[in-house]
Scaffold this active site. Structure first.
Site, PDB file in Angstrom:
ATOM      1  N   TYR A 224       0.811  -1.137  -0.006  1.00 45.98           N
ATOM      2  CA  TYR A 224       0.186  -0.043  -0.060  1.00 45.98           C
ATOM      3  C   TYR A 224       1.070   1.310   0.019  1.00 45.98           C
ATOM      4  O   TYR A 224       1.878   1.496   1.362  1.00 45.98           O
ATOM      5  CB  TYR A 224      -1.204  -0.245   1.497  1.00 45.98           C
ATOM      6  CG  TYR A 224      -1.928   1.163   1.070  1.00 45.98           C
ATOM      7  CD1 TYR A 224      -2.726   1.150   0.622  1.00 45.98           C
ATOM      8  CD2 TYR A 224      -1.673   2.420   1.962  1.00 45.98           C
ATOM      9  CE1 TYR A 224      -4.267   2.196   0.569  1.00 45.98           C
ATOM     10  CE2 TYR A 224      -2.680   3.476   1.835  1.00 45.98           C
ATOM     11  CZ  TYR A 224      -3.786   3.180   1.347  1.00 45.98           C
ATOM     12  OH  TYR A 224      -4.446   4.227   1.167  1.00 45.98           O
TER      13      TYR A 224
ATOM     14  N   TYR B 267     -10.683  -3.485   6.614  1.00 46.35           N
ATOM     15  CA  TYR B 267     -10.319  -2.510   6.882  1.00 46.35           C
ATOM     16  C   TYR B 267     -10.024  -2.426   8.251  1.00 46.35           C
ATOM     17  O   TYR B 267      -9.089  -1.030   9.114  1.00 46.35           O
ATOM     18  CB  TYR B 267     -11.143  -1.976   6.151  1.00 46.35           C
ATOM     19  CG  TYR B 267     -11.576  -1.213   4.863  1.00 46.35           C
ATOM     20  CD1 TYR B 267     -10.148  -1.539   3.930  1.00 46.35           C
ATOM     21  CD2 TYR B 267     -12.143  -0.209   4.325  1.00 46.35           C
ATOM     22  CE1 TYR B 267     -10.612  -1.664   3.060  1.00 46.35           C
ATOM     23  CE2 TYR B 267     -12.153   0.111   2.931  1.00 46.35           C
ATOM     24  CZ  TYR B 267     -11.384  -0.564   2.115  1.00 46.35           C
ATOM     25  OH  TYR B 267     -11.691  -0.535   0.642  1.00 46.35           O
TER      26      TYR B 267
HETATM   27  C1  LIG Z   1      -9.803   2.800   0.248  1.00 41.27           C
HETATM   28  S1  LIG Z   1     -11.176   2.848  -0.630  1.00 41.27           S
HETATM   29  C2  LIG Z   1     -12.201   1.742  -1.527  1.00 41.27           C
HETATM   30  C3  LIG Z   1     -12.065   2.027  -3.315  1.00 41.27           C
HETATM   31  C4  LIG Z   1     -13.585   3.146  -3.416  1.00 41.27           C
HETATM   32  N1  LIG Z   1     -14.408   0.859  -3.618  1.00 41.27           N
HETATM   33  C5  LIG Z   1     -12.679   3.251  -4.515  1.00 41.27           C
HETATM   34  O1  LIG Z   1     -13.821   3.005  -5.318  1.00 41.27           O
HETATM   35  O2  LIG Z   1     -12.177   4.773  -4.769  1.00 41.27           O
HETATM   36  C6  LIG Z   1     -12.466   2.477   0.310  1.00 41.27           C
HETATM   37  C7  LIG Z   1     -14.252   3.206   0.298  1.00 41.27           C
HETATM   38  O3  LIG Z   1     -14.373   2.294  -0.341  1.00 41.27           O
HETATM   39  C8  LIG Z   1     -15.904   1.779  -0.359  1.00 41.27           C
HETATM   40  N2  LIG Z   1     -16.130   0.900   0.291  1.00 41.27           N
HETATM   41  C9  LIG Z   1     -15.128  -0.062   0.420  1.00 41.27           C
HETATM   42  N3  LIG Z   1     -15.485  -1.248   0.553  1.00 41.27           N
HETATM   43  C10 LIG Z   1     -16.634  -1.573   1.064  1.00 41.27           C
HETATM   44  C11 LIG Z   1     -17.821  -2.475   1.606  1.00 41.27           C
HETATM   45  N4  LIG Z   1     -16.812  -3.818   1.807  1.00 41.27           N
HETATM   46  N5  LIG Z   1     -18.559  -2.574   1.658  1.00 41.27           N
HETATM   47  C12 LIG Z   1     -19.203  -0.478   1.683  1.00 41.27           C
HETATM   48  N6  LIG Z   1     -18.728   0.088   0.462  1.00 41.27           N
HETATM   49  C13 LIG Z   1     -17.133  -0.414   0.613  1.00 41.27           C
HETATM   50  C14 LIG Z   1     -16.500   2.501   0.996  1.00 41.27           C
HETATM   51  O4  LIG Z   1     -16.840   3.855  -0.440  1.00 41.27           O
HETATM   52  C15 LIG Z   1     -15.103   3.548   1.531  1.00 41.27           C
HETATM   53  O5  LIG Z   1     -14.840   4.592   1.617  1.00 41.27           O
END
Ligand SMILES: C[S@@+](CC[C@H](N)C(=O)[O-])C[C@H]1O[C@@H](n2cnc3c(N)ncnc32)[C@H](O)[C@@H]1O
Length: 387
Positions: free
Chosen positions: A247, A352
């Site tokens: 990361y 996370y």
């Molecule tokens: C580190 S980012 C991962 C990449 C993200 N999906 C993006 O489009 O940029 C983390 C965000 O992804 C979404 N996310 C990741 N895992 C999720 C899960 N299991 N359920 C709901 N939302 C999730 C949430 O919006 C979170 O704040």
């Protein structure tokens, strides 16, 4: 074809048609500039038809960027092992592994000193051929190293416990060579100590340089169909214990991290991208850089593909702290490894809130759930809420 791909292929190839800064801003130009682009490409796809593209302000990077106030150790404090041959970098005499024993008080570390299947296989092979494995020979130890005293002195000792202990984190031979050992994968929170540029062992031959060699897996960033935004798939099957990638991000001071949290409109969303480099933080340390508060990695605006990996309550990856030069523990890596076998095309996920009991407990509290983000991981073990 989305607008980013169109611009990349039809504008950026020609200096006349691309405006200054356009190439620098283009995600396809950024990932195609990676050293490993030809052999281990990163692809970006959106088959959902929602027209979404990656955040325009986001920049891909192949390594973390140290921001103001963050410095690696000066050359005179660097430290590497003096192993004469690469095999030695697996055992207690290797200077890079000096801190393995007792570096983490969890009971799993005790288990990590026990012989695993691989040790037992080698011992059986040696017994059958009447040979001594090379590591059963007494080696010269470095002054001050945590060298195991119980080495077989005469003949070959088939008692696995009374021989030199293998201290490094990986399997060294056979089908599992290069994979994290079971003792690390079974819920160990111990850091991984690797050899590095400052060591005498060779960059290509030493078995203890897995993370240093970098990502060996082609990845795909894809748009999810279920409101989780973007996610990441592996484009090759992965074995349990296999390194995926680090990361990466901007390494910033604790003050700067706090400033960015404050600046972000939703502090919890900001926390998603911030990882504290706190594995070696110790208020009693003689090293002021380790007394805390720790540095943090921010992957929101500058990172690699792993920044798009989503959360699962039943993940297939886990993050391990990895350190090369012991003088740089304050800027240790965050290395993602597969904790189960993963098929080609499967989505990669990690937890996370792995081990953060307070957040895990909050997810069970109906009063707090109102304010929390619903988890859409869909696993049977889903806790229902992210944070
Ligand atoms: C580190 S980012 C991962 C990449 C993200 N999906 C993006 O489009 O940029 C983390 C965000 O992804 C979404 N996310 C990741 N895992 C999720 C899960 N299991 N359920 C709901 N939302 C999730 C949430 O919006 C979170 O704040």
């Amino acid at each position: 074809m989305d607008i980013v791909t169109e611009n990349h292929f039809f504008s950026h190839g020609s200096d006349q048609r691309s405006t200054p800064g356009q190439r620098e801003d283009c995600h396809l130009c950024q990932i195609r500039a990676f050293k490993t682009h030809r052999s281990l490409p990163i692809t970006i796809v959106n088959h959902t038809g929602d027209g979404a593209v990656l955040p325009p302000k986001f920049r891909f990077t192949e390594q973390s960027i140290l921001r103001d106030g963050v410095t690696p150790a000066a050359n005179e404090f660097r430290y590497g092992c003096n192993c004469e041959d690469e095999e030695s970098c697996m055992y207690a005499g290797c200077g890079c592994l000096d801190e393995v024993a007792g570096s983490d008080s969890e009971p799993d570390d005790v288990a990590s000193d026990e012989p695993d299947e691989e040790d037992l296989e080698i011992l059986q092979w040696a017994a059958s051929t009447q040979e001594r494995p090379s590591w059963a020979n007494q080696r010269r130890s470095r002054p001050g190293s945590i060298d195991d005293a119980v080495v077989p002195r005469t003949g070959y000792d088939t008692d696995a416990r009374s021989r030199k202990k293998k201290r490094f984190a990986y399997h060294s031979r056979g089908a599992k060579a290069g994979l994290l050992r079971g003792s690390m994968l079974n819920n160990s929170r111990a850091p991984i100590y690797e050899c590095h540029d400052g060591c005498l062992c060779s960059k290509d031959g030493c078995p203890n340089r897995i993370v240093e060699r970098g990502r060996q897996v082609p990845l795909q960033i894809f748009r999810t169909e279920d409101r989780r935004g973007w996610g990441v798939k592996t484009m090759r099957p992965l074995k349990r214990g296999q390194f995926v990638d680090c990361y990466f991000g901007e390494v910033i001071t604790a003050d700067e991290a706090e400033r960015r949290r404050h600046h972000a409109s939703m502090a919890q969303r900001k926390d998603v991208y911030l990882f504290a480099l706190d594995k070696f933080t110790d208020p009693t340390s003689r090293d002021p850089r380790l007394r805390g508060p720790p540095l943090e990695v921010d992957g929101e605006f500058t990172s690699g593909p792993t920044r798009f990996i989503n959360h699962s309550c039943e993940p297939n990856l886990r993050i391990f702290a990895r350190v090369g030069d012991l003088a740089d523990k304050h800027i240790h890596d965050l290395a993602l490894f597969a904790v189960k076998d993963i098929e080609k095309g499967e989505e990669l996920t990690f937890d996370y809130v792995d081990g953060q009991e307070e957040i895990e407990n909050n997810a069970r509290d109906a009063a707090l759930q109102v304010e929390m983000t619903k988890c859409l991981c869909g696993s049977k073990k889903c806790r229902g809420y992210l944070w």
